[in-house]
Each structure stands twice: as structure tokens, then as C-alpha cells.
Design an enzyme around this catalytic site. Sequence first.
Site, PDB file in Angstrom:
ATOM      1  N   GLU A 127     111.798  61.442   9.724  1.00  0.00           N
ATOM      2  CA  GLU A 127     113.009  62.033   9.137  1.00  0.00           C
ATOM      3  C   GLU A 127     114.274  61.540   9.843  1.00  0.00           C
ATOM      4  OE1 GLU A 127     113.652  66.327   9.597  1.00  0.00           O
ATOM      5  OE2 GLU A 127     112.253  66.343  11.268  1.00  0.00           O
TER       6      GLU A 127
ATOM      7  N   TYR B 246      82.692  40.402   1.867  1.00  0.00           N
ATOM      8  CA  TYR B 246      83.400  39.176   1.454  1.00  0.00           C
ATOM      9  C   TYR B 246      82.474  38.272   0.652  1.00  0.00           C
ATOM     10  CZ  TYR B 246      87.996  39.646   3.510  1.00  0.00           C
ATOM     11  OH  TYR B 246      89.291  40.042   3.751  1.00  0.00           O
TER      12      TYR B 246
ATOM     13  N   CYS C 100      93.078  40.974  13.101  1.00  0.00           N
ATOM     14  CA  CYS C 100      93.596  42.302  12.698  1.00  0.00           C
ATOM     15  C   CYS C 100      92.556  43.423  12.768  1.00  0.00           C
ATOM     16  CB  CYS C 100      94.108  42.246  11.264  1.00  0.00           C
ATOM     17  SG  CYS C 100      94.929  40.730  10.808  1.00  0.00           S
TER      18      CYS C 100
ATOM     19  N   THR D   1      98.343  38.308   7.475  1.00  0.00           N
ATOM     20  CA  THR D   1      97.337  38.382   6.419  1.00  0.00           C
ATOM     21  C   THR D   1      97.934  38.712   5.044  1.00  0.00           C
ATOM     22  OG1 THR D   1      95.514  38.847   7.881  1.00  0.00           O
ATOM     23  CG2 THR D   1      95.325  39.756   5.678  1.00  0.00           C
TER      24      THR D   1
ATOM     25  N   ARG E  23     106.855  34.128  30.309  1.00  0.00           N
ATOM     26  CA  ARG E  23     107.573  33.042  30.985  1.00  0.00           C
ATOM     27  C   ARG E  23     109.098  33.124  30.903  1.00  0.00           C
ATOM     28  NH1 ARG E  23     106.167  27.899  27.033  1.00  0.00           N
ATOM     29  NH2 ARG E  23     106.928  28.775  25.088  1.00  0.00           N
TER      30      ARG E  23
ATOM     31  N   HIS F 230     110.273  67.601   7.390  1.00  0.00           N
ATOM     32  CA  HIS F 230     110.438  68.230   8.699  1.00  0.00           C
ATOM     33  C   HIS F 230     109.176  68.981   9.101  1.00  0.00           C
ATOM     34  CE1 HIS F 230     112.748  69.796  12.018  1.00  0.00           C
ATOM     35  NE2 HIS F 230     112.331  71.018  11.735  1.00  0.00           N
TER      36      HIS F 230
ATOM     37  N   GLU G 230      99.861  43.303  22.249  1.00  0.00           N
ATOM     38  CA  GLU G 230      98.883  44.258  21.715  1.00  0.00           C
ATOM     39  C   GLU G 230      97.717  44.439  22.699  1.00  0.00           C
ATOM     40  OE1 GLU G 230      98.005  42.724  17.785  1.00  0.00           O
ATOM     41  OE2 GLU G 230      99.714  43.793  16.920  1.00  0.00           O
TER      42      GLU G 230
ATOM     43  N   GLY H 207     103.902  36.441  25.556  1.00  0.00           N
ATOM     44  CA  GLY H 207     104.791  37.554  25.214  1.00  0.00           C
ATOM     45  C   GLY H 207     104.948  37.713  23.718  1.00  0.00           C
TER      46      GLY H 207
ATOM     47  N   LYS I 163      90.971  44.115  16.263  1.00  0.00           N
ATOM     48  CA  LYS I 163      92.113  44.528  17.107  1.00  0.00           C
ATOM     49  C   LYS I 163      92.499  45.975  16.831  1.00  0.00           C
ATOM     50  CE  LYS I 163      95.899  44.570  15.627  1.00  0.00           C
ATOM     51  NZ  LYS I 163      96.747  43.423  15.372  1.00  0.00           N
TER      52      LYS I 163
ATOM     53  N   CYS J 220      91.423  37.185  10.526  1.00  0.00           N
ATOM     54  CA  CYS J 220      91.762  38.611  10.356  1.00  0.00           C
ATOM     55  C   CYS J 220      90.521  39.498  10.499  1.00  0.00           C
ATOM     56  CB  CYS J 220      92.418  38.815   8.999  1.00  0.00           C
ATOM     57  SG  CYS J 220      92.680  40.546   8.594  1.00  0.00           S
TER      58      CYS J 220
ATOM     59  N   GLU K 185      83.057  27.020   4.102  1.00  0.00           N
ATOM     60  CA  GLU K 185      83.365  27.736   5.356  1.00  0.00           C
ATOM     61  C   GLU K 185      82.295  27.408   6.386  1.00  0.00           C
ATOM     62  OE1 GLU K 185      86.037  29.945   6.610  1.00  0.00           O
ATOM     63  OE2 GLU K 185      84.824  29.227   8.288  1.00  0.00           O
TER      64      GLU K 185
ATOM     65  N   TYR L 232     102.881  38.749  19.781  1.00  0.00           N
ATOM     66  CA  TYR L 232     102.135  39.870  19.215  1.00  0.00           C
ATOM     67  C   TYR L 232     100.825  40.088  19.989  1.00  0.00           C
ATOM     68  CZ  TYR L 232     104.354  39.995  14.454  1.00  0.00           C
ATOM     69  OH  TYR L 232     105.178  40.130  13.361  1.00  0.00           O
ATOM     70  N   ILE L 233     100.057  39.015  20.136  1.00  0.00           N
ATOM     71  CA  ILE L 233      98.682  39.185  20.623  1.00  0.00           C
ATOM     72  C   ILE L 233      98.676  39.661  22.074  1.00  0.00           C
ATOM     73  CG2 ILE L 233      96.478  38.004  21.041  1.00  0.00           C
ATOM     74  CD1 ILE L 233      97.040  36.261  18.601  1.00  0.00           C
TER      75      ILE L 233
HETATM   76  P1  NDP Z   1     103.170  33.933  19.364  1.00  0.00           P
HETATM   77  O1  NDP Z   1     103.616  32.582  18.950  1.00  0.00           O
HETATM   78  O2  NDP Z   1     103.723  35.130  18.688  1.00  0.00           O
HETATM   79  O3  NDP Z   1     103.385  34.135  20.916  1.00  0.00           O
HETATM   80  C1  NDP Z   1     103.002  33.183  21.857  1.00  0.00           C
HETATM   81  C2  NDP Z   1     103.541  33.591  23.205  1.00  0.00           C
HETATM   82  O4  NDP Z   1     103.034  32.738  24.214  1.00  0.00           O
HETATM   83  C3  NDP Z   1     105.071  33.523  23.262  1.00  0.00           C
HETATM   84  O5  NDP Z   1     105.527  34.618  24.013  1.00  0.00           O
HETATM   85  C4  NDP Z   1     105.319  32.207  24.000  1.00  0.00           C
HETATM   86  O6  NDP Z   1     106.495  32.202  24.748  1.00  0.00           O
HETATM   87  C5  NDP Z   1     104.116  32.174  24.932  1.00  0.00           C
HETATM   88  N1  NDP Z   1     103.721  30.813  25.317  1.00  0.00           N
HETATM   89  C6  NDP Z   1     103.574  29.741  24.514  1.00  0.00           C
HETATM   90  N2  NDP Z   1     103.177  28.671  25.224  1.00  0.00           N
HETATM   91  C7  NDP Z   1     103.085  29.071  26.507  1.00  0.00           C
HETATM   92  C8  NDP Z   1     102.737  28.423  27.712  1.00  0.00           C
HETATM   93  N3  NDP Z   1     102.389  27.143  27.739  1.00  0.00           N
HETATM   94  N4  NDP Z   1     102.751  29.150  28.849  1.00  0.00           N
HETATM   95  C9  NDP Z   1     103.107  30.453  28.838  1.00  0.00           C
HETATM   96  N5  NDP Z   1     103.436  31.114  27.725  1.00  0.00           N
HETATM   97  C10 NDP Z   1     103.433  30.434  26.569  1.00  0.00           C
HETATM   98  O7  NDP Z   1     101.605  33.844  19.230  1.00  0.00           O
HETATM   99  P2  NDP Z   1     100.466  34.893  19.263  1.00  0.00           P
HETATM  100  O8  NDP Z   1      99.329  34.079  19.711  1.00  0.00           O
HETATM  101  O9  NDP Z   1     100.800  36.140  19.987  1.00  0.00           O
HETATM  102  O10 NDP Z   1     100.301  35.273  17.720  1.00  0.00           O
HETATM  103  C11 NDP Z   1     100.221  34.274  16.699  1.00  0.00           C
HETATM  104  C12 NDP Z   1     100.687  34.844  15.385  1.00  0.00           C
HETATM  105  O11 NDP Z   1      99.710  35.704  14.869  1.00  0.00           O
HETATM  106  C13 NDP Z   1     101.942  35.698  15.481  1.00  0.00           C
HETATM  107  O12 NDP Z   1     103.089  34.919  15.350  1.00  0.00           O
HETATM  108  C14 NDP Z   1     101.799  36.661  14.361  1.00  0.00           C
HETATM  109  O13 NDP Z   1     102.449  36.153  13.223  1.00  0.00           O
HETATM  110  C15 NDP Z   1     100.311  36.735  14.120  1.00  0.00           C
HETATM  111  N6  NDP Z   1      99.805  38.049  14.578  1.00  0.00           N
HETATM  112  C16 NDP Z   1     100.198  39.173  13.896  1.00  0.00           C
HETATM  113  C17 NDP Z   1      99.772  40.408  14.301  1.00  0.00           C
HETATM  114  C18 NDP Z   1     100.239  41.616  13.574  1.00  0.00           C
HETATM  115  O14 NDP Z   1     100.666  41.504  12.431  1.00  0.00           O
HETATM  116  N7  NDP Z   1     100.215  42.786  14.195  1.00  0.00           N
HETATM  117  C19 NDP Z   1      98.883  40.580  15.424  1.00  0.00           C
HETATM  118  C20 NDP Z   1      98.549  39.353  16.095  1.00  0.00           C
HETATM  119  C21 NDP Z   1      98.991  38.148  15.669  1.00  0.00           C
HETATM  120  P3  NDP Z   1     107.951  31.961  24.094  1.00  0.00           P
HETATM  121  O15 NDP Z   1     108.330  33.267  23.450  1.00  0.00           O
HETATM  122  O16 NDP Z   1     108.802  31.626  25.247  1.00  0.00           O
HETATM  123  O17 NDP Z   1     107.794  30.845  23.126  1.00  0.00           O
END
Ligand code: NDP
Length: 449
Positions: free
Chosen positions: A439, A98, A47, A309, A197, A434, A180, A174, A50, A42, A34, A176-177
Site C-alpha cells: 500500500e 517438458y 530459476c 526466462t 570487484r 491495509h 542471490e 556482484g 534457486k 531455468c 538437446e 543476480y546470481i
Molecule cells: P551478471 O552479468 O549479472 O553478473 C556478473 C558479475 O560478475 C558482475 O558483478 C561482474 O562485475 C562480475 N564479474 C565479471 N567478470 C568478473 C571477473 N573476471 N572477476 C570478478 N568479477 C567479475 O551475471 P550473473 O552470472 O549473475 O547472471 C547472468 C544473468 O542471468 C543475469 O544478467 C540475469 O539476467 C540472469 N539471471 C536472472 C535471475 C533472476 O531473474 N532472478 C537470477 C539469476 C540470473 P561488473 O558488475 O563489474 O561487471
Amino acid sequence: MAFDYDLLVIGAGSGGVRAARKSAEFGARVAVIEERALGGTCVNVGCIPKKLFVYASEFGEAWKAAKGFGWTPDEIPFDWPTLRDNASQEIARLNAIYERLLEAPGVDIIRGHGTLKGPQEVAVGERIIRAEKILLATGTWPVLPDIEGKELAISSNEVFSLERFPSRILIVGGGYIATEFAGIFEGLGASVLQSYRSDLFLKGFDEDIRRFLAEEMRKKGIDLRLNHHVMALEPHPTGGIAAHLSDGMEVFDTVLCATGRKPLIEHLGLANTAVQCTPEGYVAVNLQFQTHEPSIYALGDMTGGPELTPVAIAEAMAFAETQFGNQPKSMEYDHIATAVFSQPPIGTVGLTEEAAVANGHSVTIYESNFRPLKHTVSGCEDRALMKLVVDTDTGRVLGAHMVGTDAGEICQGLAIAMKMGATKADFDRTIGIHPTAAEEFVTMRTPRS
Ligand code: NDP
């Protein structure tokens, strides 16, 4: 060839650490390489910090809600350095745990960058290490969009350690990240513009859930703009960042791009082996996590499955049990419950309505959209949405989806029932607790028309 180890793992994230530990517990001679902090994305920049930041961001609203219950809360200012530093202290504690978890079963920790030199050889600096089997578990890394001035933006790798709290933040993406962090920064008091977008964020989630969350986030004050684009960034004379957007120019303190992640395979030396990648750039593996090079395996985010994870950990357990535990195991990727820790959060397990229909199911939908009891007195406008996707012919519950407080906690329990094949009749004969929001999942009787 004399081997230094039975297993050499590259990457000490969730998957790599579990595979190394478990294999060593089965008696294998194991080392893990590493170059960054132990625990991977994570623990260090994902995770764990966050979720701590999500907790921090929920206090403001809780104080506002407290007034309706008779409290007169003082205005307590939020202090970013306290949150940032307390979170990094907790991460340092986890890094040490770890280390101990690896050392206890006798795993050697090798610090540095590992490069494959051949099917059973890895170089770390000048040192060459030979192992019978090699496991790649290097995860993924954020990708920034290719726009002018992108060097002014940060990714989720930097967001937890910002020097100053950003009062105005632009969050691009748009997924997860992005979603959030929009909730986190709004909750902490920033003015948030989330730019996505296309026409509706959180692709892949149930459409009703996506629309409902968009409304709830806007009610909280997040400026969520859809079909919206960031064209360029440049320094602004006031010290901020000028963002050239599809609807004009605005100035921000921080621009966070959460625009996806790609496998961390650069400089890994894949070209020195027969390892191949998928067209999307992930490391190609079979169901036993074996690459095209028989002695090299890979698992976790870098292989293109669900980037979660618990999935990496389950894959690591299956790998170790199969390779060193004499108990061949394979992964089941159905009914993986997941949560988006947006505000309010999403919890989901099984098929969305759209996926169920696309897979040929005839579906009956049950839905409950309500104001949680707490908010009848808190004055807060939050609502919750719960939805069941049921196979009309068999009665089997194909999908359960929720937006609302504790959605992740609730959907984890539902995932067990659904994994066991629960039908709507099984949900109906379950007595509710309840008064809870959960529920509702066992009291929905009338299908949506
Ligand atoms: P995602 O792949 O989920 O989302 C990326 C976003 O960025 C999409 O909305 C995508 O649009 C947009 N995008 C991609 N390229 C461009 C660009 N050039 N210009 C503008 N917008 C763009 O990635 P994340 O980084 O949010 O997360 C990665 C992964 O990490 C997730 O898939 C998830 O599995 C994991 N994760 C899980 C979490 C949890 O369990 N709570 C928390 C955080 C991450 P479009 O939809 O149009 O492709």
C-alpha cells in the site's frame, strides 16, 4: 532439397521448448535437439532450484522471528542432502513434464549435440537432418574469472548438487546470481563472504536500491566486500580452499564464481553458415530473430537481450506466431519487471532514477523507507525501501523499485499499470490494501527533497 522438418530447434530450454511446441501446434513438422536435460538452465540449474533453495533459506529467520510472537521453536538442524535431493526430484518431475509437453503436439526429441553443417542442415553424430528453418536457442554458460587455481572454484551449474554443505563460502561477483546465493547460503547457516570487484554491486539497478540492499545484507551477517579482488586459489592443507584476496588470505570450503555467462556457441558450427555475432559475442539477429543466414533464427539468452526466462518464452511465442501461425508479432522490451531473489529481495520495473535522468527526463522521486509491521514484534531489524521515479512534466511513473519481502510479487502487478502508462495521479487515486507493505506504493504523497 527434401526437408525432414519445417523447423529444427537446437536447445530445449525455456525458449527452444516453447518455440517447438507452439510451432508444432500451428501444424509445423518440428524436432528439437538437446544434449542435456530438457528445460535448460531455468529448470535444471537456474530459476527453479534457486527459488526452492531461497525458500529453504528463509526458514531459519522465520523461526527466530516466531519467538516475538510467542512461539518457542526447537533448534532444528538443517540437512543439506534433504534439500538437495528433494530439489533434484522436483527437477526430474519437471524434465518429464517438458518431455510430455513436446511430445503432445508431435515434436520429435533428438538427443545429442547439434552442429550446423549449412544453412538448412544439422549433424547429430552421424545423422544429418534437413530443415527449412533452423532455430538456435542454446542459451548461455557460466564464465569463470581467469585466476590461478580457478579449477578449484565452482559455478552455478554445480552449486545445487554439492556433496556437502559449505560452512564457509566465498562468492565472487556482484550480479543476480552472486547476490542471490549470498542470501541463500547465509540463510542456511553458512558464513558468507561476497566479493565484488567494483564500488557497488548490482550494476544497472537503481543506486538507492543497491545501497539499501547492501546495508540490509550486511545486517543479516553477509560479509559483502566492495572494491575487493580474488587473486588466486589453492588447496589448503586442512582440506579447504585457500583464497588469496586483496585484503589477505582466507580459507573456504567452497568458492562459487558467479562472474557472468557467455553464449553457448562453441561447436555449434556457426562458421559453416553466414550467421554473425555481435562484438560482445552474442548471435546477431534482427527484430524477427533472423540471423545473417536467412533460414537460421536465434532467440533467448544467446542473442544478448535481457537474460530472463519470461523474455525467452515471449520471444519464442512471437517467433512461432510469426513463422507458422500467420500472425506476425514483434517483441516489446519496455517495462519488463524483474526480481533479484536476494534477502531481502529486489523488485523493479521501468527506469532507474539514473537512467531516467540520462534519458533527459526531469524527475520527481517518491520514497518510503520503513520497518514492516511484522518486524515491530518479531524483533528482526529488516527494513523495506520503495521508490517511484516520476516524470515531472507528464506525471507518468517511469520506474518503481523495491527492496523488501515479496518485492517480486508486488512489482509484477505494478508492471501492468506502468505498461498502460499510469501516472502518479493514477497511483494516488488507487485505494491501498491495509495493512500491507504494497500500500506504500499508493500512499506516498511527499516528494523526496
Ligand atoms: P551478471 O552479468 O549479472 O553478473 C556478473 C558479475 O560478475 C558482475 O558483478 C561482474 O562485475 C562480475 N564479474 C565479471 N567478470 C568478473 C571477473 N573476471 N572477476 C570478478 N568479477 C567479475 O551475471 P550473473 O552470472 O549473475 O547472471 C547472468 C544473468 O542471468 C543475469 O544478467 C540475469 O539476467 C540472469 N539471471 C536472472 C535471475 C533472476 O531473474 N532472478 C537470477 C539469476 C540470473 P561488473 O558488475 O563489474 O561487471
